[in-house]
Design an enzyme around this catalytic site. Structure first.
Site, PDB file in Angstrom:
ATOM      1  N   HIS A   1       0.850  -1.188   0.000  1.00 25.68           N
ATOM      2  CA  HIS A   1       0.000   0.000   0.000  1.00 25.68           C
ATOM      3  C   HIS A   1       0.884   1.235   0.000  1.00 25.68           C
ATOM      4  O   HIS A   1       1.965   1.221   0.582  1.00 25.68           O
ATOM      5  CB  HIS A   1      -0.914   0.006   1.236  1.00 25.68           C
ATOM      6  CG  HIS A   1      -2.092   0.889   1.076  1.00 25.68           C
ATOM      7  ND1 HIS A   1      -2.059   2.226   1.389  1.00 25.68           N
ATOM      8  CD2 HIS A   1      -3.336   0.638   0.602  1.00 25.68           C
ATOM      9  CE1 HIS A   1      -3.232   2.753   1.125  1.00 25.68           C
ATOM     10  NE2 HIS A   1      -4.026   1.816   0.642  1.00 25.68           N
TER      11      HIS A   1
ATOM     12  N   GLU B   1      -7.709  -5.642  -0.415  1.00 22.71           N
ATOM     13  CA  GLU B   1      -8.197  -6.428  -1.553  1.00 22.71           C
ATOM     14  C   GLU B   1      -8.110  -7.932  -1.324  1.00 22.71           C
ATOM     15  O   GLU B   1      -8.837  -8.692  -1.951  1.00 22.71           O
ATOM     16  CB  GLU B   1      -7.426  -6.054  -2.830  1.00 22.71           C
ATOM     17  CG  GLU B   1      -7.364  -4.580  -3.134  1.00 22.71           C
ATOM     18  CD  GLU B   1      -8.708  -3.972  -3.470  1.00 22.71           C
ATOM     19  OE1 GLU B   1      -9.742  -4.597  -3.184  1.00 22.71           O
ATOM     20  OE2 GLU B   1      -8.717  -2.857  -4.001  1.00 22.71           O
TER      21      GLU B   1
END
Ligand code: COA
Length: 362
Positions: free
Chosen positions: A246, A304
């Site tokens: 991220h 995700e």
């Protein structure tokens, strides 16, 4: 300057804050775990839109208006569904949304907020050769999305799981799609234009396009049999492991734990429970492999990874996962677009020219 605008503050917002070192997401003063699984999506829509529309009603009336908006979207777009369904499911949804009026009042906003939830099941059914099912304006938003997909009222547990997912992804600071939305809104274009910008950015696999490939990865590893070996080979070929890493979080994405808990509740002894146990092993293998392969970067599980398991358990095909992400994030996009329209300025950064200059003739 960096190519990816790391650490650049491009907007002031009252909407959400992502604490990348603490692993915390705050949405309008509430920590994510206070909202996810406790507040309904419609309540969170109200929380996000509060202050951005003069005629925003209270919770009960807003639920009713959201139901009406689902019906309105269906009636407006029904004549186009068959031709839209020839496109891939994400493009079909986006093309349907592009046909909605480009205004900026509450009715426009609620149409856009409900459009992915109406269009995705309708288009999936038409693609499978079944007729689209009209929304039930009196039903719960997430439950109605599942009913329009499967043709039957979902179990309360499944409806709650999807509702929790929509809440979990409703807003997340100035991510790529929200930034794109704000750039378009800063020109005072309408909300449909702004949402279309968000949809364009969300599609990419580095952003909202990751959960479909997570399923492909889990299937490939299951067929291969050796998770660590498969993951090492991917990294050796310069591939990224989907569902990990991220830009902001240096610790575990807090949304991953929220969604994992939801999948665990759905799990039990059945296929979802078996899939979860396998995914947990893959997750651990991926974290171990990434720690060795990228020792200078803390690469952790992101939202995700467990999104993929949750949406698979809810019965969505993997090619529609980004559509369902959009069904949650669209509320955040609308709130950011309104915040930009009402309090911000035209967004117009500079670039540094590094190309050749024309010859200077004396
Ligand atoms: N798998 C393998 N390597 C990864 C990685 C991943 N998922 N995420 C980051 N890295 C590596 C990069 O290859 C790079 O390595 P290098 O320095 O040896 O070249 C390093 O970490 C830094 O990458 P960078 O691209 O600068 O990080 P970023 O902040 O731009 O990355 C993402 C953020 C989300 C784009 C990235 O982590 C990624 O591509 N993840 C996979 C896709 C995904 O899950 N997206 C959903 C995000 S919620």
């Amino acid at each position: 300057m960096t190519n990816g605008l790391d650490d650049v503050v491009a907007a002031e917002t009252v909407l959400s804050d992502v604490d990348g070192l603490g692993g915390r997401l705050t949405i309008r003063g509430h920590a994510l775990p206070e909202l996810a699984g406790r507040w309904k999506y419609a309540q969170v829509v109200r929380l996000l839109l509060d202050g951005f529309f003069e005629d925003l009603p209270g919770d009960t009336d807003l639920v009713q208006k959201i139901g009406q908006a689902r019906g309105d979207v269906f009636v407006r777009l029904q004549p186009t569904l068959a031709s839209l369904a020839s496109l891939d499911i994400y493009s079909a949804m986006r093309a349907g949304i592009a046909l909605l009026p480009d205004g900026d009042n509450l009715t426009d906003a609620l149409r856009l907020i409900t459009a992915p939830a109406v269009l995705t099941p309708a288009l999936l059914r038409i693609k499978r050769g079944s007729p689209a099912i009209a929304p039930d304006p009196h039903a719960d938003h997430a439950g109605d999305m599942l009913r329009m997909l499967n043709g039957c009222v979902p179990s309360p547990a499944l409806a709650k799981a999807l509702d929790t997912y929509l809440v979990t992804v409703c807003d997340h600071g100035l991510n790529a799609s929200t930034f794109a939305t704000r750039v378009v809104a800063s020109t005072q274009a309408g909300l449909t234009s702004a949402v279309l910008a968000g949809l364009g950015a969300l599609k990419g696999p580095l952003h909202g396009g990751a959960p479909g490939p997570v399923i492909e990865m889990l299937d490939a590893i299951e067929a291969h049999g050796d998770a660590a070996g498969w993951l090492r080979a991917e990294i050796a070929h310069g591939e990224r492991i989907m569902g990990f890493g991220h830009r902001i979080y240096r610790v575990r994405d807090p949304r991953a734990d929220v969604l994992k808990a939801v999948v665990r509740q759905l799990g039990g002894e059945g296929e979802t429970g078996r899939r979860l146990a396998f995914a947990e092993k893959v997750e651990q293998a991926a974290l171990d492999v990434l720690r060795v392969a990228k020792p200078l970067r803390s690469i952790q599980t992101n939202v995700e990874f467990y999104t993929a398991l949750l949406l698979e358990a809810a019965g969505f095909p993997k090619e529609a996962f980004s559509n369902v992400f959009a069904a949650g994030r669209v509320a955040g996009w609308i709130a950011h677009a309104r915040e930009q329209q009402t309090t911000g300025r035209l967004i117009r950064p500079q670039s540094r020219y590094v190309g050749p200059m024309p010859d200077l003739v004396a």
